[in-house]
Enzyme design. Structure first.
Site, PDB file in Angstrom:
ATOM      1  N   GLY B 326       1.203  -0.785   4.267  1.00 22.88           N
ATOM      2  CA  GLY B 326       0.527  -1.723   5.171  1.00 22.88           C
ATOM      3  C   GLY B 326      -0.749  -2.228   4.519  1.00 22.88           C
ATOM      4  O   GLY B 326      -0.848  -2.362   3.292  1.00 22.88           O
ATOM      5  N   SER B 327      -1.746  -2.479   5.345  1.00 20.44           N
ATOM      6  CA  SER B 327      -2.980  -3.087   4.841  1.00 20.44           C
ATOM      7  C   SER B 327      -3.790  -2.174   3.937  1.00 20.44           C
ATOM      8  O   SER B 327      -4.727  -2.630   3.290  1.00 20.44           O
ATOM      9  CB  SER B 327      -3.846  -3.523   6.020  1.00 20.44           C
ATOM     10  OG  SER B 327      -3.122  -4.454   6.799  1.00 20.44           O
ATOM     11  N   THR B 328      -3.458  -0.890   3.906  1.00 17.53           N
ATOM     12  CA  THR B 328      -4.197  -0.023   2.975  1.00 17.53           C
ATOM     13  C   THR B 328      -3.894  -0.417   1.543  1.00 17.53           C
ATOM     14  O   THR B 328      -4.536   0.031   0.610  1.00 17.53           O
ATOM     15  CB  THR B 328      -3.833   1.464   3.176  1.00 17.53           C
ATOM     16  OG1 THR B 328      -2.429   1.628   2.963  1.00 17.53           O
ATOM     17  CG2 THR B 328      -4.189   1.940   4.572  1.00 17.53           C
ATOM     18  N   PHE B 329      -2.901  -1.288   1.365  1.00 15.61           N
ATOM     19  CA  PHE B 329      -2.549  -1.765   0.026  1.00 15.61           C
ATOM     20  C   PHE B 329      -3.518  -2.872  -0.409  1.00 15.61           C
ATOM     21  O   PHE B 329      -3.627  -3.179  -1.587  1.00 15.61           O
ATOM     22  CB  PHE B 329      -1.123  -2.320   0.088  1.00 15.61           C
ATOM     23  CG  PHE B 329      -0.398  -2.338  -1.231  1.00 15.61           C
ATOM     24  CD1 PHE B 329      -0.414  -1.234  -2.076  1.00 15.61           C
ATOM     25  CD2 PHE B 329       0.328  -3.462  -1.628  1.00 15.61           C
ATOM     26  CE1 PHE B 329       0.274  -1.248  -3.277  1.00 15.61           C
ATOM     27  CE2 PHE B 329       1.006  -3.482  -2.842  1.00 15.61           C
ATOM     28  CZ  PHE B 329       0.981  -2.362  -3.659  1.00 15.61           C
TER      29      PHE B 329
END
Lengths: 380, 632
Positions: B326-329
């Site tokens: 998800g957005s942790t990427f």
């Protein structure tokens, strides 16, 4: 003789007179040897062993005090009584370890087959004495019958060891009574050649594809296990393998008293009874074994001397046969433990633990002493 | 027939026969003497060695297994001694009868019998197998009194393994279990058969498995005299066993417990790493299991409960489960944009509400993401359209090449076995992954999906934490390791497990600095601001949501989807911001969006690690309030 007053010294002399010093000495040495071994093999049995010694010596002494003539009078009743008891065992006997040997008379349990080791030679000696001078074919036939009746009753118990010893007792009397060499030699020869052939060609004969014709497969297996105990290392072979290891590992001087590893780590079965010789050979080595052989040889020489000098035919035959019994016990036992004879339950004379056998052997010694005493008395 | 009529001749004949008999006696005794000579002189050496072989047995002395302690010396795995009742099947004729007999002396239940039968099948030959463990003193006394009537039955003092923290850190320490046939094969292949003579246990999972060689120690030898029954009678000589080495972990068990407690009943994983060393501070996978159940062979009921549970407590989610990041990427994507020159720190974009791609339109309706979106803003507010565009410009190959440096899509090499590699998707990967031709083609739309951490992307929490640790450690990447030192049992010397970094990722520190600054703002004004309000330290983070189920065109309304189809909640964080001593990744399965479930857990863990405060202590009132707010 005129004195009617009590003479304790004379009585004492009368009491000790029948004790033959040579026999007494050898017996003492053997019992002592046995005691030392038992200290190593089974300390918890020492007290009972001392009791056995006392009973056996007293019995021997008592027998020695009875003159041969009186002993021979006991031959017929003892023999007949023995046969009746044996029939009793077959019919009502107690089963112990898979064989009927004991007869419970309420008061005590007795082993009648043991009694026959003395009764059979006594009976045969008495018989040849009665028929002295007419020793011919029919006499030997009757003698054989007298032997075979009790033997048959012991064989069905079944007790191979005692059957062997009882038949040996009888055959020795018949041999000394003068059975023709023409009969003895062929039988012995066939036996020796037969056994020699089996031992010599054992490896080939025991191959699985060889068919023995006259014997069944399981009988063949038994013979083969004897020839090569490693074929059955966990069964019957185990005893023999372990006892030969004990003997062989003893070496010339032995591992030392109480230091036999085979003995003390319980690798030797029945180490206080039938297999006590392996304890001796392990702890005292070849030297200890030869000392024992020498003691037995001295005992036998003394026995034969008494036989050769005995005044009557019966006492001669009796002494000769009983002496040969000591030899048979010793040879069969040591042969079995060292792996040259099959395992049969025969104790090492005067050494193995076991009250009945010791008493029987000491009765035999007592009879020898009594015969020797009768010779000296006749001279006087 | 010999004529015995004349007494004189008769006597002479008798004496001849006595002489013959005497000769026979001497011959027979001579035969015996020859036999004795043969046995005792000729073959003495042979029989001597046979007797020694009979009497002497070499018994292995099992070494004490090494201890496992955490970074402050708290014991996580230890040994204790207890009595067991054992049966040597090779010395018992009728096993059932013997067990029945024993059951009359000490209680033996159905479970004991079942376990005994199972271990009997798995045991090595001639080895005694326990029927009852942990005998009380009274039971031992009763058994010893009856031992002689029960051949093949023995009461032995044995060392047992104990994990005092139970479920805490179970996935890390793993457990040992009785050696079975497969283990025997493994031992033989490793050429360790000699060292395992007498050993009954072997590491089955976790550190117990991966450090088996260190922990086991060297087996000693006792030369004992045995009797015919095989019982040892006397000790002749002894080479003592060398105990196994101890493991000193980088892990902090109290931190681990705080993290586990923070999950509550929720499923998920957390990995916390010390960026400067690569040491693993905590590795959580919830729910967990009690490793003590496995040591003596787990009972059927316990096993069923663990293996059939829909929660999969045996699964190590921290290392073996992979989730789309998800957005942790995005921090890594942003860094990729800067490092490749596709973006610079001063470049911003307007009109970012929508991204059009081959006729499709992708929206981001957040007000902060509409205009003036630079790297910083895109991270703080997690703007999707910025990353669609960036991914499209980078292309999948360049993107993958950059990400691989941070360990995405490859095993980190952590010292716990059973790690998943994850998926860093590339056209090449897709060709291999799918068998049907039409599925093998890589589409441009898939690239932009990867750009926001969805699509085929799938990484373990461990990979996320490790990548973040490298990001906050000036690009220096380590092989993550739970064990800090192996402590030599003899000398007490400490041998560090990993001191050298794996690589230094070529990225400029100015770029790294910018990413970190943006992540700090995430906790101040961005998506995690509410959760970190009032924190007395400065931290950086990034929320993330991993889609579980694609609702094609429909709006995702949390209340409408069942719990299992809800999105996974991600949060990655580091603190303190200026010089991070902890970098972590948290995922809460089906926990909704990132700031909802995962970020509060990260807050609790960092509070404890940096301030020594626990969630249930008064000082943490603030973050409880924050968490409550976030959950609304």
């Amino acid at each position: 003789m005129s004195e009617s007053r009590f003479q304790p010294l004379l009585l004492l002399r009368a009491l000790f007179r029948p004790l033959d010093p040579a026999l007494l000495l050898v017996l003492g040495l053997l019992l002592g040897y046995g005691y030392v071994l038992m200290m190593s093999a089974s300390t918890e049995r020492l007290e009972t062993l001392q009791l056995h010694f006392v009973i056996a010596i007293v019995t021997m002494w008592a027998v020695a005090l009875v003159p041969p003539k009186q002993l021979l009078k006991l031959a017929v009743p003892m023999y007949l009584g023995g046969v009746v008891l044996l029939v009793g065992v077959v019919l009502f006997g107690e089963v112990s370890k898979g064989a009927q040997r004991w007869l419970d008379l309420g008061v005590m349990r007795i082993q009648p087959s043991e009694l026959m080791k003395i009764a059979v030679p006594l009976m045969l000696a008495w018989f040849f004495q009665v028929r002295e001078g007419v020793t011919r074919w029919p006499e030997f036939m009757v003698a054989m019958m007298l032997l075979l009746i009790p033997l048959g009753l012991i064989v069905v118990q079944p007790d191979l060891g005692t059957s062997l010893l009882v038949s040996a007792c009888g055959l020795y009397v018949i041999f000394f009574a003068g059975l023709s060499w023409k009969l003895i030699v062929p039988v012995v020869l066939i036996g020796v050649i037969g056994i020699g052939a089996i031992v010599g060609f054992g490896d080939t004969l025991c191959q699985p594809e060889v068919d023995w014709q006259i014997l069944r497969e399981y009988q063949k297996q038994r013979v083969c296990t004897l020839l090569d105990p490693t074929q059955d290392p966990l069964g019957k072979g185990f005893h023999i393998i372990q006892s030969t290891i004990a003997i062989g590992s003893g070496g010339v001087f032995g591992k030392g008293w109480m230091a036999g590893t085979q003995t003390h780590l319980a690798f030797i079965p029945e180490r206080h009874t039938d297999f006590i010789f392996s304890v001796l050979a392990e702890e005292f080595g070849l030297i200890g074994a030869l000392v024992l052989l020498i003691l037995y040889t001295l005992l036998i020489i003394r026995g034969f001397t008494i036989a050769a000098m005995a005044p009557t035919l019966a006492s001669r035959l009796l002494a000769g046969a009983l002496t040969m019994i000591f030899f048979t016990y010793a040879f069969v036992n040591m042969g079995m433990v060292s792996g040259i004879l099959p395992v049969v339950g025969v104790p090492l004379p005067f050494i193995s633990y076991g009250g009945t056998a010791l008493v029987t052997l000491c009765i035999a010694i007592g009879i020898l002493m009594s015969i020797e005493r009768s010779r000296i008395a006749a001279k006087e | 027939m010999t004529d015995f009529r004349h007494p004189k001749e008769e006597l002479a004949a008798f004496r001849r026969r006595v002489l013959v008999a005497m000769l026979f006696v001497l011959v027979c005794f001579g035969l015996l003497a020859a036999r004795f000579h043969y046995l005792q002189v000729v073959r003495h050496d042979y029989f001597h060695s046979r007797a020694e072989g009979n009497r002497i047995a070499l018994l292995p002395v099992v070494p004490n297994r090494g201890l496992i302690t955490d970074r402050r010396g708290r014991v996580l795995a230890r040994n204790y001694s207890a009595y067991t009742l054992e049966i040597n099947p090779s010395q018992v004729d009728n096993l059932e009868a013997t067990i029945d007999e024993l059951a009359r002396i000490v209680p033996i239940d159905v479970g004991d019998r079942r376990r005994f039968r199972k271990q009997l099948l798995e045991s090595k030959f001639f080895e005694s197998v326990p029927i009852r463990t942990h005998l009380s003193d009274e039971e031992v006394a009763r058994l010893v009194a009856r031992r002689y009537s029960l051949p093949g039955v023995e009461v032995q003092a044995r060392l047992f393994r104990d994990y005092p923290y139970g479920e805490s850190g179970a996935h890390v320490t793993g457990y040992i279990g009785r050696i079975n046939e497969r283990d025997v094969q493994r031992i033989e292949e490793g050429g360790n058969s000699a060292n395992y003579r007498g050993s009954e246990y072997i590491g089955k999972s976790g550190l117990e498995l991966s450090y088996e060689d260190e922990l086991h120690g060297n087996t000693g030898v006792e030369q004992v005299e045995i009797n015919a029954g095989g019982r040892a009678m006397r000790l002749l000589s002894r080479t003592p066993a060398a105990p196994g080495n101890d493991l000193e972990l980088a892990l902090d068990i109290e931190l681990q417990k705080v993290a586990e407690a923070a999950f509550g009943e929720r499923r998920g994983a957390l990995v916390a790493i010390e960026p400067a060393t690569g040491g693993v501070l905590a590795l959580v996978s919830t729910p967990s299991f009690n490793p003590n159940l496995f040591v003596e062979g787990i009972s059927v009921t316990d096993w069923r409960a663990l293996s059939d549970s829909p929660e999969h407590p045996l699964l190590n989610r921290a290392m073996f489960s992979t989730y789309p990041p998800g957005s942790t990427f995005k921090p890594f994507m942003a860094l990729a944009g800067l490092a490749t020159g596709k973006r610079n720190l001063f470049q911003y974009f307007n009109g970012q509400g929508v991204f059009s791609f081959v006729g499709h339109r992708f929206y981001d309706r957040k007000s902060s993401c509409q205009s003036g979106v630079d790297v910083h803003r895109s991270l703080v507010y997690s703007c999707n359209t910025y990353y669609y565009q960036l991914a499209n410009e980078l292309g999948i190959e360049a993107l993958a090449r950059f990400m691989r440096q941070f360990g995405f899509g490859g095993r980190t090499g952590i010292d716990i076995p059973g790690e998943a590699a994850g998926v860093l998707p590339t056209p090449d990967w897709k060709r291999k992954r799918f068998s049907r031709k039409e599925q093998q083609t890589w589409f441009g739309g898939e690239t932009i999906s990867v750009g926001i951490g969805q699509g085929y992307n799938a990484y373990t929490p461990l990979q996320m934490a490790n990548a973040l640790a490298a990001l906050v450690n000036d690009g220096i990447i380590y092989r993550p390791h739970v064990v800090r030192n192996v402590v030599d049992a003899k000398t007490g010397e400490r041998h560090p497990v990993e001191s050298e970094p794996l690589a230094r990722i070529p990225v400029s520190s100015a770029h790294l600095q910018a990413i970190r600054a943006a992540m700090v703002d995430v906790t101040k004004v961005g998506t995690a601001a509410r959760v970190f309000r009032g924190a007395p330290y400065e931290s950086g983070g990034k929320t993330g949501t991993a889609q579980v189920f694609s609702l094609r065109g429909q709006r995702y309304v949390e209340g409408r989807v069942t719990e299992r189809l809800r999105d996974h909640s991600w949060y990655i964080a580091f603190a303190p911001a200026h010089k991070p001593t902890i970098a972590l990744a948290v995922i809460v399965e089906n926990g909704g969006f990132g700031s909802q479930s995962a970020a509060p857990i990260a807050r609790q863990v960092m509070d404890f690690y940096l301030l020594g405060q626990r969630a249930d202590e008064p000082a943490s009132e603030i973050d409880e309030a924050a968490a409550a707010e976030a959950e609304q």
